[in-house]
Design a protein around this motif. Structure first.
Motif, mmCIF file in Angstrom:
data_model
loop_
_atom_site.group_PDB
_atom_site.id
_atom_site.type_symbol
_atom_site.label_atom_id
_atom_site.label_comp_id
_atom_site.label_asym_id
_atom_site.label_seq_id
_atom_site.Cartn_x
_atom_site.Cartn_y
_atom_site.Cartn_z
ATOM 1 N N SER A 1 0.832 -1.206 0.000
ATOM 2 C CA SER A 1 0.000 0.000 0.000
ATOM 3 C C SER A 1 0.865 1.255 0.000
ATOM 4 O O SER A 1 0.553 2.243 -0.684
ATOM 5 N N ARG A 2 1.939 1.212 0.781
ATOM 6 C CA ARG A 2 2.865 2.351 0.785
ATOM 7 C C ARG A 2 3.438 2.575 -0.609
ATOM 8 O O ARG A 2 3.548 3.714 -1.074
ATOM 9 N N LYS B 1 3.707 5.864 -5.549
ATOM 10 C CA LYS B 1 3.588 5.939 -7.014
ATOM 11 C C LYS B 1 2.516 6.939 -7.420
ATOM 12 O O LYS B 1 2.698 7.750 -8.334
ATOM 13 N N LEU B 2 1.383 6.883 -6.728
ATOM 14 C CA LEU B 2 0.289 7.800 -7.048
ATOM 15 C C LEU B 2 0.672 9.245 -6.759
ATOM 16 O O LEU B 2 0.261 10.165 -7.482
ATOM 17 N N LYS B 3 1.450 9.452 -5.706
ATOM 18 C CA LYS B 3 1.821 10.807 -5.298
ATOM 19 C C LYS B 3 2.624 11.521 -6.377
ATOM 20 O O LYS B 3 2.618 12.754 -6.455
ATOM 21 N N LYS B 4 3.275 10.764 -7.242
ATOM 22 C CA LYS B 4 4.035 11.383 -8.339
ATOM 23 C C LYS B 4 3.119 12.046 -9.362
ATOM 24 O O LYS B 4 3.555 12.898 -10.135
ATOM 25 N N ILE B 5 1.841 11.651 -9.365
ATOM 26 C CA ILE B 5 0.911 12.097 -10.402
ATOM 27 C C ILE B 5 -0.277 12.868 -9.834
ATOM 28 O O ILE B 5 -0.742 13.842 -10.432
ATOM 29 N N TYR B 6 -0.756 12.438 -8.666
ATOM 30 C CA TYR B 6 -2.013 12.958 -8.130
ATOM 31 C C TYR B 6 -1.829 13.618 -6.766
ATOM 32 O O TYR B 6 -0.943 13.220 -6.002
ATOM 33 N N PRO B 7 -2.711 14.564 -6.428
ATOM 34 C CA PRO B 7 -2.793 14.987 -5.028
ATOM 35 C C PRO B 7 -3.342 13.823 -4.191
ATOM 36 O O PRO B 7 -4.284 13.151 -4.608
ATOM 37 N N ILE B 8 -2.735 13.610 -3.041
ATOM 38 C CA ILE B 8 -3.125 12.520 -2.147
ATOM 39 C C ILE B 8 -3.567 13.118 -0.815
ATOM 40 O O ILE B 8 -2.902 14.004 -0.272
ATOM 41 N N ILE C 1 6.964 8.364 12.844
ATOM 42 C CA ILE C 1 7.495 7.013 12.639
ATOM 43 C C ILE C 1 7.575 6.694 11.150
ATOM 44 O O ILE C 1 8.519 6.037 10.692
ATOM 45 N N HIS C 2 6.591 7.163 10.384
ATOM 46 C CA HIS C 2 6.499 6.864 8.946
ATOM 47 C C HIS C 2 6.404 8.181 8.170
ATOM 48 O O HIS C 2 5.302 8.612 7.788
ATOM 49 N N PRO C 3 7.541 8.829 7.934
ATOM 50 C CA PRO C 3 7.523 10.179 7.348
ATOM 51 C C PRO C 3 6.894 10.271 5.961
ATOM 52 O O PRO C 3 6.552 11.377 5.526
ATOM 53 N N PHE C 4 6.724 9.145 5.266
ATOM 54 C CA PHE C 4 6.090 9.231 3.947
ATOM 55 C C PHE C 4 4.686 9.828 4.047
ATOM 56 O O PHE C 4 4.180 10.407 3.077
ATOM 57 N N LEU C 5 4.067 9.722 5.223
ATOM 58 C CA LEU C 5 2.723 10.288 5.396
ATOM 59 C C LEU C 5 2.712 11.803 5.252
ATOM 60 O O LEU C 5 1.689 12.399 4.907
ATOM 61 N N LEU D 1 -8.015 0.553 -8.965
ATOM 62 C CA LEU D 1 -7.613 1.891 -9.389
ATOM 63 C C LEU D 1 -7.463 1.958 -10.910
ATOM 64 O O LEU D 1 -7.910 2.921 -11.548
ATOM 65 N N ILE D 2 -6.869 0.940 -11.473
ATOM 66 C CA ILE D 2 -6.682 0.908 -12.931
ATOM 67 C C ILE D 2 -8.030 0.885 -13.647
ATOM 68 O O ILE D 2 -8.227 1.551 -14.669
ATOM 69 N N LYS D 3 -8.993 0.157 -13.073
ATOM 70 C CA LYS D 3 -10.345 0.113 -13.658
ATOM 71 C C LYS D 3 -10.973 1.512 -13.706
ATOM 72 O O LYS D 3 -11.777 1.807 -14.606
ATOM 73 N N LEU D 4 -10.598 2.350 -12.737
ATOM 74 C CA LEU D 4 -11.135 3.723 -12.703
ATOM 75 C C LEU D 4 -10.333 4.676 -13.590
ATOM 76 O O LEU D 4 -10.633 5.869 -13.647
ATOM 77 N N GLY D 5 -9.329 4.136 -14.263
ATOM 78 C CA GLY D 5 -8.528 4.965 -15.156
ATOM 79 C C GLY D 5 -7.382 5.674 -14.462
ATOM 80 O O GLY D 5 -6.764 6.593 -15.044
ATOM 81 N N VAL D 6 -7.075 5.267 -13.236
ATOM 82 C CA VAL D 6 -5.966 5.895 -12.503
ATOM 83 C C VAL D 6 -4.650 5.383 -13.042
ATOM 84 O O VAL D 6 -4.470 4.193 -13.275
ATOM 85 N N GLU D 7 -3.720 6.320 -13.233
ATOM 86 C CA GLU D 7 -2.373 5.947 -13.713
ATOM 87 C C GLU D 7 -1.503 5.532 -12.529
ATOM 88 O O GLU D 7 -1.430 6.236 -11.529
ATOM 89 N N ILE D 8 -0.870 4.374 -12.650
ATOM 90 C CA ILE D 8 0.092 3.932 -11.624
ATOM 91 C C ILE D 8 1.373 3.540 -12.342
ATOM 92 O O ILE D 8 1.420 2.558 -13.061
ATOM 93 N N ASN D 9 2.410 4.331 -12.141
ATOM 94 C CA ASN D 9 3.687 4.050 -12.806
ATOM 95 C C ASN D 9 4.557 3.149 -11.937
ATOM 96 O O ASN D 9 4.640 3.349 -10.740
#
Length: 203
Positions: free
Chosen positions: A92-93, A98-105, A122-126, A195-203
């Motif tokens: 999930s992380r 990956k999504l953060k490179k393209i979309y607002p999260i 503890i988890h700075p990616f947040l 996500l892909i079914k909804l047309g979301v790009e995941i690189n």
């Protein structure tokens, strides 16, 4: 077209298992089940998540139900340390980043205020999220309609262009009632498929 993505935390980005948490924090405590039944899995915990209950009241409220001579100290041990026993769901992380490179999260979570701050340390990616709605900060909880209204208003999101990921069907239904797309989380692989079914790009 999806333009914004909203993540829940518990059992989406982090596994949440109260029994495991309590075993780690209070090993061999003979009141284990009472702590689960009357505190962690009870309405009191929900009220802490909502921010509607002062921690100082917990000992008095729990004394009749958990006859632990170390009750006050153990309550603090649980509250201050449970976030250290939420296990990161790495898949999930990876999707989040990956999504953060393209979309607002964004984050939308039923969570206590101080533990949420701890979790981000503890988890700075947040911190990469563009915004967060934490229930205890606003005295609103999923699936209350007002929390979805607040999410859309605060971040100026278009419901039809937003997808919300949560583990609970009732929280997804709450979002969908506002026209937000919903994905009930089962696993990182299934999340990516949805996500892909909804047309979301995941690189």
């Amino acid at each position: 077209m999806i333009r914004s993505i909203v993540f829940d935390l518990g059992n989406v980005l982090f596994g949440y298992d109260p029994n495991y948490i309590l075993t780690q924090l209070l090993p061999e405590n003979k009141f284990h089940q009472a702590y689960l039944d009357h505190f962690i899995n009870a309405q009191l915990w929900q009220e802490l998540d909502r921010g509607s209950l002062d921690e100082s009241a917990l000992t008095d409220l729990l004394n009749p139900k958990i006859p632990d001579p170390n009750l006050e100290d153990n309550i603090q041990i649980i509250l201050r340390n449970f976030v250290y026993h939420l296990h990161l769901i790495n898949g999930s992380r990876s999707i989040f980043l990956k999504l953060k490179k393209i979309y607002p999260i964004y984050l939308l979570t039923n969570f206590q205020a101080v533990p949420f701050s701890q979790l981000r340390e503890i988890h700075p990616f947040l911190y990469q999220a563009d915004g967060a709605i934490v229930s205890a900060h606003h005295q609103l909880m999923k699936p209350d309609p007002e929390i979805y209204k607040y999410l859309l208003s605060k971040f100026k999101l278009e419901p039809s262009e937003t997808v919300f990921i949560d583990d609970l069907a009732e929280n997804i239904a709450g979002a969908q009632s506002f026209g937000i797309h919903g994905i009930q989380f089962k696993s990182p692989d299934l999340l990516q498929e949805e996500l892909i079914k909804l047309g979301v790009e995941i690189n």
